[in-house]
Scaffold this motif. Sequence first.
Motif, PDB file in Angstrom:
ATOM      1  N   LEU A  16       0.827  -1.209   0.000  1.00  0.00           N
ATOM      2  CA  LEU A  16       0.000   0.000   0.000  1.00  0.00           C
ATOM      3  C   LEU A  16       0.858   1.254   0.000  1.00  0.00           C
ATOM      4  CD1 LEU A  16      -2.839  -1.007   2.492  1.00  0.00           C
ATOM      5  CD2 LEU A  16      -3.046  -0.701   0.026  1.00  0.00           C
ATOM      6  N   ARG A  17       2.017   1.184   0.601  1.00  0.00           N
ATOM      7  CA  ARG A  17       2.903   2.354   0.645  1.00  0.00           C
ATOM      8  C   ARG A  17       3.493   2.689  -0.718  1.00  0.00           C
ATOM      9  NH1 ARG A  17       5.470   0.710   6.462  1.00  0.00           N
ATOM     10  NH2 ARG A  17       4.129   2.051   7.738  1.00  0.00           N
ATOM     11  N   THR A  18       3.325   1.818  -1.692  1.00  0.00           N
ATOM     12  CA  THR A  18       3.782   2.147  -3.048  1.00  0.00           C
ATOM     13  C   THR A  18       2.790   3.057  -3.765  1.00  0.00           C
ATOM     14  OG1 THR A  18       2.691   0.215  -4.079  1.00  0.00           O
ATOM     15  CG2 THR A  18       4.916  -0.107  -3.193  1.00  0.00           C
ATOM     16  N   ASP A  55      -4.780 -11.695  -2.750  1.00  0.00           N
ATOM     17  CA  ASP A  55      -5.899 -10.828  -2.376  1.00  0.00           C
ATOM     18  C   ASP A  55      -5.430  -9.395  -2.176  1.00  0.00           C
ATOM     19  OD1 ASP A  55      -7.585 -13.023  -2.403  1.00  0.00           O
ATOM     20  OD2 ASP A  55      -7.500 -13.332  -0.229  1.00  0.00           O
ATOM     21  N   ILE A  56      -4.277  -9.244  -1.546  1.00  0.00           N
ATOM     22  CA  ILE A  56      -3.733  -7.906  -1.319  1.00  0.00           C
ATOM     23  C   ILE A  56      -3.301  -7.269  -2.630  1.00  0.00           C
ATOM     24  CG2 ILE A  56      -1.852  -6.643  -0.196  1.00  0.00           C
ATOM     25  CD1 ILE A  56      -2.074  -8.822   2.049  1.00  0.00           C
ATOM     26  N   ASP A  57      -2.742  -8.064  -3.524  1.00  0.00           N
ATOM     27  CA  ASP A  57      -2.395  -7.543  -4.853  1.00  0.00           C
ATOM     28  C   ASP A  57      -3.640  -7.018  -5.564  1.00  0.00           C
ATOM     29  OD1 ASP A  57       0.246  -8.261  -4.419  1.00  0.00           O
ATOM     30  OD2 ASP A  57       0.085 -10.162  -5.493  1.00  0.00           O
ATOM     31  N   ARG A  58      -4.740  -7.751  -5.444  1.00  0.00           N
ATOM     32  CA  ARG A  58      -6.002  -7.299  -6.040  1.00  0.00           C
ATOM     33  C   ARG A  58      -6.452  -5.987  -5.394  1.00  0.00           C
ATOM     34  NH1 ARG A  58      -9.920 -11.061  -7.482  1.00  0.00           N
ATOM     35  NH2 ARG A  58     -11.339  -9.251  -7.563  1.00  0.00           N
ATOM     36  N   LEU A  59      -6.287  -5.878  -4.092  1.00  0.00           N
ATOM     37  CA  LEU A  59      -6.641  -4.642  -3.389  1.00  0.00           C
ATOM     38  C   LEU A  59      -5.829  -3.467  -3.915  1.00  0.00           C
ATOM     39  CD1 LEU A  59      -7.941  -3.017  -1.036  1.00  0.00           C
ATOM     40  CD2 LEU A  59      -6.042  -3.819   0.406  1.00  0.00           C
ATOM     41  N   VAL A  60      -4.531  -3.649  -4.066  1.00  0.00           N
ATOM     42  CA  VAL A  60      -3.669  -2.571  -4.555  1.00  0.00           C
ATOM     43  C   VAL A  60      -4.067  -2.172  -5.975  1.00  0.00           C
ATOM     44  CG1 VAL A  60      -1.301  -1.956  -5.191  1.00  0.00           C
ATOM     45  CG2 VAL A  60      -1.755  -3.169  -3.036  1.00  0.00           C
ATOM     46  N   GLU A  61      -4.320  -3.167  -6.814  1.00  0.00           N
ATOM     47  CA  GLU A  61      -4.763  -2.873  -8.189  1.00  0.00           C
ATOM     48  C   GLU A  61      -6.071  -2.090  -8.170  1.00  0.00           C
ATOM     49  OE1 GLU A  61      -5.098  -6.606 -10.147  1.00  0.00           O
ATOM     50  OE2 GLU A  61      -2.967  -7.092  -9.940  1.00  0.00           O
ATOM     51  N   GLY A  62      -6.988  -2.497  -7.305  1.00  0.00           N
ATOM     52  CA  GLY A  62      -8.264  -1.801  -7.207  1.00  0.00           C
ATOM     53  C   GLY A  62      -8.107  -0.372  -6.728  1.00  0.00           C
ATOM     54  N   LEU A  68      -5.431   1.517  -7.119  1.00  0.00           N
ATOM     55  CA  LEU A  68      -4.815   2.295  -8.199  1.00  0.00           C
ATOM     56  C   LEU A  68      -5.855   2.699  -9.233  1.00  0.00           C
ATOM     57  CD1 LEU A  68      -1.463   0.317  -8.632  1.00  0.00           C
ATOM     58  CD2 LEU A  68      -1.745   2.643  -7.741  1.00  0.00           C
ATOM     59  N   LYS A  69      -6.783   1.790  -9.567  1.00  0.00           N
ATOM     60  CA  LYS A  69      -7.869   2.119 -10.484  1.00  0.00           C
ATOM     61  C   LYS A  69      -8.780   3.203  -9.891  1.00  0.00           C
ATOM     62  CE  LYS A  69      -8.346  -2.253 -13.019  1.00  0.00           C
ATOM     63  NZ  LYS A  69      -9.271  -3.375 -13.341  1.00  0.00           N
ATOM     64  N   THR A  70      -9.044   3.074  -8.614  1.00  0.00           N
ATOM     65  CA  THR A  70      -9.895   4.057  -7.931  1.00  0.00           C
ATOM     66  C   THR A  70      -9.247   5.429  -7.963  1.00  0.00           C
ATOM     67  OG1 THR A  70     -10.736   2.333  -6.454  1.00  0.00           O
ATOM     68  CG2 THR A  70     -11.005   4.622  -5.734  1.00  0.00           C
ATOM     69  N   TYR A 123      -9.400   6.838 -11.462  1.00  0.00           N
ATOM     70  CA  TYR A 123     -10.746   7.255 -11.841  1.00  0.00           C
ATOM     71  C   TYR A 123     -11.099   8.598 -11.209  1.00  0.00           C
ATOM     72  CZ  TYR A 123     -15.819   7.512 -11.911  1.00  0.00           C
ATOM     73  OH  TYR A 123     -17.105   7.940 -12.072  1.00  0.00           O
ATOM     74  N   PHE A 124     -10.910   8.710  -9.892  1.00  0.00           N
ATOM     75  CA  PHE A 124     -11.298   9.955  -9.218  1.00  0.00           C
ATOM     76  C   PHE A 124     -10.353  11.097  -9.578  1.00  0.00           C
ATOM     77  CE2 PHE A 124     -13.785   7.005  -6.680  1.00  0.00           C
ATOM     78  CZ  PHE A 124     -14.982   7.722  -6.548  1.00  0.00           C
ATOM     79  N   GLY A 125      -9.122  10.752  -9.921  1.00  0.00           N
ATOM     80  CA  GLY A 125      -8.213  11.802 -10.404  1.00  0.00           C
ATOM     81  C   GLY A 125      -8.679  12.388 -11.725  1.00  0.00           C
ATOM     82  N   ASN A 126      -9.199  11.522 -12.599  1.00  0.00           N
ATOM     83  CA  ASN A 126      -9.711  12.001 -13.885  1.00  0.00           C
ATOM     84  C   ASN A 126     -11.032  12.758 -13.717  1.00  0.00           C
ATOM     85  OD1 ASN A 126      -7.586  10.882 -15.320  1.00  0.00           O
ATOM     86  ND2 ASN A 126      -8.631   8.910 -15.612  1.00  0.00           N
ATOM     87  N   VAL A 127     -11.865  12.309 -12.751  1.00  0.00           N
ATOM     88  CA  VAL A 127     -13.155  12.975 -12.536  1.00  0.00           C
ATOM     89  C   VAL A 127     -12.951  14.390 -12.011  1.00  0.00           C
ATOM     90  CG1 VAL A 127     -15.258  12.946 -11.111  1.00  0.00           C
ATOM     91  CG2 VAL A 127     -14.461  10.854 -12.198  1.00  0.00           C
ATOM     92  N   PHE A 128     -12.011  14.512 -11.075  1.00  0.00           N
ATOM     93  CA  PHE A 128     -11.825  15.825 -10.449  1.00  0.00           C
ATOM     94  C   PHE A 128     -10.605  16.576 -10.981  1.00  0.00           C
ATOM     95  CE2 PHE A 128     -14.099  13.222  -7.271  1.00  0.00           C
ATOM     96  CZ  PHE A 128     -15.260  13.980  -7.199  1.00  0.00           C
TER      97      PHE A 128
END
Length: 406
Positions: free
Chosen positions: A314-316, A387-394, A396-398, A401-406
């Motif tokens: 997560l710190r990455t 599972d944690i890798d999936r969390l990190v990928e999710g 990063l996508k989040t 997405y919110f960076g592009n929205v705002f």
Amino acid sequence: MDVKAIKEQFPILNQEVNGHPLVYLDSSATSQKPLSVIEAVNTYYREDNSNVHRGVHTLGTRATDKYEGAREKVRAFINASSAAEIIFTRGTTTAINLVASSYGRANLKPGDEIVITPMEHHSNIIPWQQAAKATGATLKYIPLQSDGTITLEAVRETVTANTKIVAMTQVSNVLGTINPIKEVTKIAHEQGAVMVVDGAQGAPHLMVDVADLDCDFYAFSGHKMCAPTGIGVLYGKRELLENMEPIEFGGEMIDFVNLYDSTWKELPWKFEGGTPIIAGAIGLAAAIDFLNEIGHENILDHEQKLADYAMEQLRTIDGISIYGPEKRAGLVTFNLDDVHPHDTATALDAEGIAVRAGHHCAQPLMKWLDVTATARASFYLYNTEEDIDRLVEGLLKTKEYFGNVF
């Protein structure tokens, strides 16, 4: 631990959510249930369903044997000295309320102190607030260090000769802080206070030995440790429980009832009025068997490795805030900059990843953290580094997405 084999015993985990394989990272809220627990409850309802203690017929005897057998398994699980010290409740909340309402209100008076911490779950705050209001006692808080831990020096400075009750979580459900319960209990006893432990997040993950901890009360819930919802435990030292009055009255907990007065059964039944949570207790016994077979040391080691890996990964991510100490139990609480945690959790759910978002029933701690809410990923014996890798990928996508929205 063969985590893949363990995971296969949890049928709910073998599904897709929103078109993605489910990653369940919300075990601090409630754990999933293995087949052995589901089948134990199912067998009770299919073959043994009857009320307990009251009947001499075969079904009643079988149900009673399983129910009281569950009590003995809980006793051994936490190393209590007697099954009479094991009270079945609806959960940690009910157990703490029982102590606060029965022991607390009978033993507190104006000038007395109740000492807790700002990291407590609401279930270990509100009952003491109410006990203080009812008795005139004072509620005090042990200050937290900047990383969300306590020091024994701070405990000694807060707990005084006027302190009658110290109540503390064994593991914070937000920060993952593992508190030094044995040492705090010693300090409490030196001042003549009793020690009440919220073990909701401790019992599922740590080796719990109430004799070694020397705590006076220990409360925990079954649903966080692979058992059904609606079943919990209050452990109390026998001499304390014997001098406490029940707070629920009715069938089963009585000895004799006269027109104007009644007497109570002996321990533990005087605190279990009405039809008890029979199926839940049987499911809890099956969950204890399941956890014992895997081994608590193995579970704790696995979870700590997952927590370390999660912190590292997560710190990455740029713009992430992680709350709590470096050494922690198997959970990570965090926020993405400029993204509300509810939005984070919603976005992760779209990827099939279940995390918790909100104040986690710990609003005073949220205020201390200077946030309104956080997101939390919590791990258990069926989670993996993937599972944690999936969390990190999710995440990063989040973030994208919110960076592009705002």
